[in-house]
Design an enzyme around this catalytic site. Structure first.
Site, PDB file in Angstrom:
ATOM      1  CE1 TYR A  79      59.126 -18.025  -0.983  1.00  7.58           C
ATOM      2  CE2 TYR A  79      58.993 -19.003   1.209  1.00  7.58           C
ATOM      3  CZ  TYR A  79      59.370 -17.959   0.380  1.00  7.58           C
ATOM      4  OH  TYR A  79      60.016 -16.871   0.902  1.00  7.58           O
ATOM      5  CE  LYS A 137      62.338 -23.157  -3.848  1.00  6.53           C
ATOM      6  NZ  LYS A 137      62.145 -22.957  -2.414  1.00  6.53           N
ATOM      7  CG  HIS A 169      58.913 -16.427   8.493  1.00  9.40           C
ATOM      8  ND1 HIS A 169      58.806 -15.251   7.793  1.00  9.40           N
ATOM      9  CD2 HIS A 169      59.524 -16.109   9.658  1.00  9.40           C
ATOM     10  CE1 HIS A 169      59.343 -14.267   8.501  1.00  9.40           C
ATOM     11  NE2 HIS A 169      59.793 -14.765   9.634  1.00  9.40           N
ATOM     12  CE1 TYR A 189      58.370 -14.093  -0.803  1.00  7.73           C
ATOM     13  CE2 TYR A 189      59.662 -13.529  -2.747  1.00  7.73           C
ATOM     14  CZ  TYR A 189      59.528 -14.220  -1.562  1.00  7.73           C
ATOM     15  OH  TYR A 189      60.544 -15.041  -1.126  1.00  7.73           O
ATOM     16  N   PRO A 225      66.666 -14.645  -7.897  1.00 12.37           N
ATOM     17  CG  PRO A 225      67.107 -12.569  -6.978  1.00 12.37           C
ATOM     18  CD  PRO A 225      67.290 -13.361  -8.219  1.00 12.37           C
TER      19      PRO A 225
HETATM   20  P1  FAD Z   1      79.171 -18.759  -3.666  1.00 13.91           P
HETATM   21  O1  FAD Z   1      78.445 -18.279  -2.482  1.00 13.91           O
HETATM   22  O2  FAD Z   1      79.328 -17.862  -4.827  1.00 13.91           O
HETATM   23  O3  FAD Z   1      80.612 -19.223  -3.173  1.00 13.91           O
HETATM   24  C1  FAD Z   1      81.664 -19.520  -4.051  1.00 13.91           C
HETATM   25  C2  FAD Z   1      82.977 -19.237  -3.363  1.00 13.91           C
HETATM   26  O4  FAD Z   1      84.045 -19.603  -4.225  1.00 13.91           O
HETATM   27  C3  FAD Z   1      83.151 -17.770  -3.054  1.00 13.91           C
HETATM   28  O5  FAD Z   1      83.532 -17.607  -1.709  1.00 13.91           O
HETATM   29  C4  FAD Z   1      84.251 -17.310  -4.010  1.00 13.91           C
HETATM   30  O6  FAD Z   1      85.053 -16.278  -3.470  1.00 13.91           O
HETATM   31  C5  FAD Z   1      85.028 -18.598  -4.198  1.00 13.91           C
HETATM   32  N1  FAD Z   1      85.774 -18.642  -5.469  1.00 13.91           N
HETATM   33  C6  FAD Z   1      85.396 -18.191  -6.688  1.00 13.91           C
HETATM   34  N2  FAD Z   1      86.331 -18.425  -7.614  1.00 13.91           N
HETATM   35  C7  FAD Z   1      87.341 -19.050  -6.953  1.00 13.91           C
HETATM   36  C8  FAD Z   1      88.603 -19.538  -7.375  1.00 13.91           C
HETATM   37  N3  FAD Z   1      88.998 -19.433  -8.654  1.00 13.91           N
HETATM   38  N4  FAD Z   1      89.388 -20.108  -6.461  1.00 13.91           N
HETATM   39  C9  FAD Z   1      89.000 -20.225  -5.169  1.00 13.91           C
HETATM   40  N5  FAD Z   1      87.815 -19.766  -4.710  1.00 13.91           N
HETATM   41  C10 FAD Z   1      87.003 -19.187  -5.606  1.00 13.91           C
HETATM   42  N6  FAD Z   1      69.977 -16.503  -3.175  1.00 13.91           N
HETATM   43  C11 FAD Z   1      68.838 -16.468  -2.533  1.00 13.91           C
HETATM   44  O7  FAD Z   1      68.266 -17.541  -2.278  1.00 13.91           O
HETATM   45  N7  FAD Z   1      68.321 -15.253  -2.134  1.00 13.91           N
HETATM   46  C12 FAD Z   1      68.972 -14.067  -2.376  1.00 13.91           C
HETATM   47  O8  FAD Z   1      68.512 -13.000  -2.009  1.00 13.91           O
HETATM   48  C13 FAD Z   1      70.158 -14.087  -3.080  1.00 13.91           C
HETATM   49  N8  FAD Z   1      70.846 -12.950  -3.365  1.00 13.91           N
HETATM   50  C14 FAD Z   1      72.017 -13.024  -4.072  1.00 13.91           C
HETATM   51  C15 FAD Z   1      72.729 -11.869  -4.402  1.00 13.91           C
HETATM   52  C16 FAD Z   1      73.915 -11.940  -5.137  1.00 13.91           C
HETATM   53  C17 FAD Z   1      74.685 -10.658  -5.481  1.00 13.91           C
HETATM   54  C18 FAD Z   1      74.413 -13.193  -5.552  1.00 13.91           C
HETATM   55  C19 FAD Z   1      75.691 -13.288  -6.355  1.00 13.91           C
HETATM   56  C20 FAD Z   1      73.703 -14.339  -5.208  1.00 13.91           C
HETATM   57  C21 FAD Z   1      72.519 -14.268  -4.482  1.00 13.91           C
HETATM   58  N9  FAD Z   1      71.786 -15.415  -4.125  1.00 13.91           N
HETATM   59  C22 FAD Z   1      70.632 -15.360  -3.461  1.00 13.91           C
HETATM   60  C23 FAD Z   1      72.236 -16.724  -4.468  1.00 13.91           C
HETATM   61  C24 FAD Z   1      72.945 -17.395  -3.301  1.00 13.91           C
HETATM   62  O9  FAD Z   1      73.609 -16.455  -2.516  1.00 13.91           O
HETATM   63  C25 FAD Z   1      73.875 -18.390  -3.925  1.00 13.91           C
HETATM   64  O10 FAD Z   1      73.076 -19.346  -4.610  1.00 13.91           O
HETATM   65  C26 FAD Z   1      74.802 -19.077  -2.941  1.00 13.91           C
HETATM   66  O11 FAD Z   1      75.738 -18.178  -2.430  1.00 13.91           O
HETATM   67  C27 FAD Z   1      75.507 -20.241  -3.626  1.00 13.91           C
HETATM   68  O12 FAD Z   1      76.523 -20.721  -2.826  1.00 13.91           O
HETATM   69  P2  FAD Z   1      77.840 -21.312  -3.464  1.00 13.91           P
HETATM   70  O13 FAD Z   1      78.666 -21.746  -2.300  1.00 13.91           O
HETATM   71  O14 FAD Z   1      77.494 -22.284  -4.517  1.00 13.91           O
HETATM   72  O15 FAD Z   1      78.529 -20.112  -4.233  1.00 13.91           O
HETATM   73  C1  DHB Z   2      65.428 -13.012   0.528  1.00  6.79           C
HETATM   74  C2  DHB Z   2      65.809 -13.145  -0.773  1.00  6.79           C
HETATM   75  C3  DHB Z   2      64.946 -13.746  -1.659  1.00  6.79           C
HETATM   76  O1  DHB Z   2      65.316 -13.903  -2.929  1.00  6.79           O
HETATM   77  C4  DHB Z   2      63.720 -14.199  -1.286  1.00  6.79           C
HETATM   78  O2  DHB Z   2      62.898 -14.747  -2.202  1.00  6.79           O
HETATM   79  C5  DHB Z   2      63.345 -14.083   0.020  1.00  6.79           C
HETATM   80  C6  DHB Z   2      64.215 -13.481   0.923  1.00  6.79           C
HETATM   81  C7  DHB Z   2      66.339 -12.356   1.490  1.00  6.79           C
HETATM   82  O3  DHB Z   2      67.448 -11.981   1.113  1.00  6.79           O
HETATM   83  O4  DHB Z   2      65.951 -12.188   2.640  1.00  6.79           O
END
Ligand code: FAD
Ligand code: DHB
Length: 391
Positions: A385, A297, A72, A201, A293
């Site tokens: 961004y 980032k 994009h 947005y 979100p």
């Molecule tokens: P996570 O994806 O949380 O992975 C952590 C992993 O560790 C999980 O699989 C979990 O099951 C595992 N775990 C936890 N505790 C334990 C334990 N005690 N022992 C073993 N394993 C464990 N970001 C965006 O940029 N845009 C979005 O739209 C967006 N939407 C989101 C919606 C939600 C509901 C959430 C929670 C987050 C969202 N985020 C979004 C943020 C983004 O998804 C996260 O920043 C990203 O997933 C971070 O990755 P991570 O691997 O650090 O953590």
């Molecule tokens: C999406 C989520 C976001 O927080 C954003 O800023 C843009 C896209 C998404 O889930 O597609």
């Protein structure tokens, strides 16, 4: 059993770290509390920065993203009933973002790990990092009712916001910074074509809305909702009706609706834990920090953290130098705080805050007007961004 780096958590941070270490010849094992299918079922982020794209390529997990991801060149800001395009590509001297869902990133990383024959222990119970303050850290876990221990050189805490790693650091050794926002995002995924080619947005009197997408046939939409709302009280029809009201007339006319594949409410939070290291344990991704979100980032920060961390471990094993691991926290946090600032700013600008009065609303409108008409302001938005460079 023994490994060089024990990784806790098989989200994007843990899986990407595992692949980057593998490419550098560093042995690793991942422990995940959930099943692989459960991890893949979580619908989260959708926008990848170039830095993340490059790291996925480096991890040999970029092939499908290259073929199916949607580059994009711009985003649209909707306010006062009109849309304004921010030309990311032109304003940043040729940079763009990649629309490719977290689910697909995770699937590709899992497949790459399987090809490499690396061990991931799914459904691991009571995963506990031990002795990471000393020279011989261990991870204890229960699998199928049996308790096991794995000795390692380092532990990577990639277990998200509610994980065991940050929680096991002695109190007083880390400092937490937190801001909780008084609303959440209700997200809906549906197999309908996106309302518009680029993300929208929207800042409206009824609250924020975001039109995103996963492919030419799958859309992801979000609505700002009060924290007291329950997802089960939002029918698909009510969601589409509310989204329609928050769009401009042209988008309203083009909106295609359909049955939801997934619907959930996510609370919004800014959080940073400092430092991101305690002894031989290193925190990465959501385990160390959360961004609201807005601006997409979260996943990108998880990727850059493990980019720095894999580099630091490579330096340690290949050059016998501790410099990288000693500087990991400081270097990562510089990028983290800038993304925290951007996400907080974009959240503050785009949402309706319950406590805000008429003056604050006018300030938001004036800032949005300035943002789209000043090249300097648009450039600052675009630069953040598409993602800041990694040092
Ligand atoms: P996570 O994806 O949380 O992975 C952590 C992993 O560790 C999980 O699989 C979990 O099951 C595992 N775990 C936890 N505790 C334990 C334990 N005690 N022992 C073993 N394993 C464990 N970001 C965006 O940029 N845009 C979005 O739209 C967006 N939407 C989101 C919606 C939600 C509901 C959430 C929670 C987050 C969202 N985020 C979004 C943020 C983004 O998804 C996260 O920043 C990203 O997933 C971070 O990755 P991570 O691997 O650090 O953590
Ligand atoms: C999406 C989520 C976001 O927080 C954003 O800023 C843009 C896209 C998404 O889930 O597609």
């Amino acid at each position: 059993m023994r490994t060089q780096v024990a990784i806790i958590g098989a989200g994007p941070a843990g899986l990407l770290l595992g692949q980057l270490l593998y490419q550098a010849g560093i042995d690793n094992v991942i422990f995940e509390r959930q099943s692989a299918d459960y991890v893949l079922g979580r619908i989260r982020a959708g926008v990848l920065e170039q830095v993340t794209v490059d790291l996925l390529e480096q991890a040999q997990a970029g092939e499908r993203m290259r073929a199916e991801g949607l580059p994009h060149d711009g985003i649209e800001l909707l306010f006062g009933g009109r849309r304004h395009r921010i030309d990311l590509h032109e304003l940043t001297g040729g940079k763009r973002v990649m629309v490719y869902g977290q689910t697909e990133v995770t699937r590709d990383l899992m497949a790459a790990r399987e090809r490499a024959g690396l061990l991931t222990v799914y459904n691991a119970v009571d995963v506990t990092p031990l002795d990471f303050g000393g020279e011989r850290p261990r991870v204890r876990y229960v699998k199928d009712g049996e308790q096991y221990e794995l000795a390692c050189d380092f532990i990577a805490g990639c277990d998200g916001f509610h994980g065991a790693c940050r929680a096991s650091i002695p109190e007083g050794s880390i400092r937490n910074y937190e801001k909780v926002y008084p609303f959440g995002w209700l997200g809906l995924l549906a197999d309908v074509p996106p309302v518009s080619p680029e993300l929208i947005y929207a800042h409206t009197e009824r609250g924020f809305a975001l039109c995103s997408q996963r492919s030419a046939t799958r859309s992801r939409y979000y609505l700002q909702v009060p924290l007291t709302d329950k997802v089960e009280n939002w029918s698909d029809e009510a969601f589409w009706d509310e989204l329609r009201v928050r769009l401009d007339p042209e988008a309203r006319a083009h909106l295609v609706t359909g049955a939801s594949l997934e619907k959930s409410i996510a609370p919004l939070r800014s959080f940073v834990s400092e430092p991101m290291r305690f002894g031989r344990m290193f925190l990465a991704g959501d385990a160390a920090h959360i961004v609201p979100p807005t601006g997409a980032k979260g996943l990108n920060l998880a990727a850059s953290d493990v980019g720095y961390l894999s580099r630091a471990f490579a330096q340690y094993y290949q050059e016998r130098s501790s410099e990288g691991i000693d500087r990991y926290s400081e270097v990562s946090l510089r990028r983290v705080w800038k993304a925290e600032r951007f996400s907080w700013w974009m959240t503050s600008l785009m949402h309706r805050f319950p406590e805000a009065g008429a003056f604050e609303h006018k300030m938001q409108e004036a800032e949005l007007d300035y943002l789209v008409h000043s090249r300097a302001a648009s450039t600052a938005l675009a630069e953040n961004y598409v993602g800041l460079a990694m040092d």
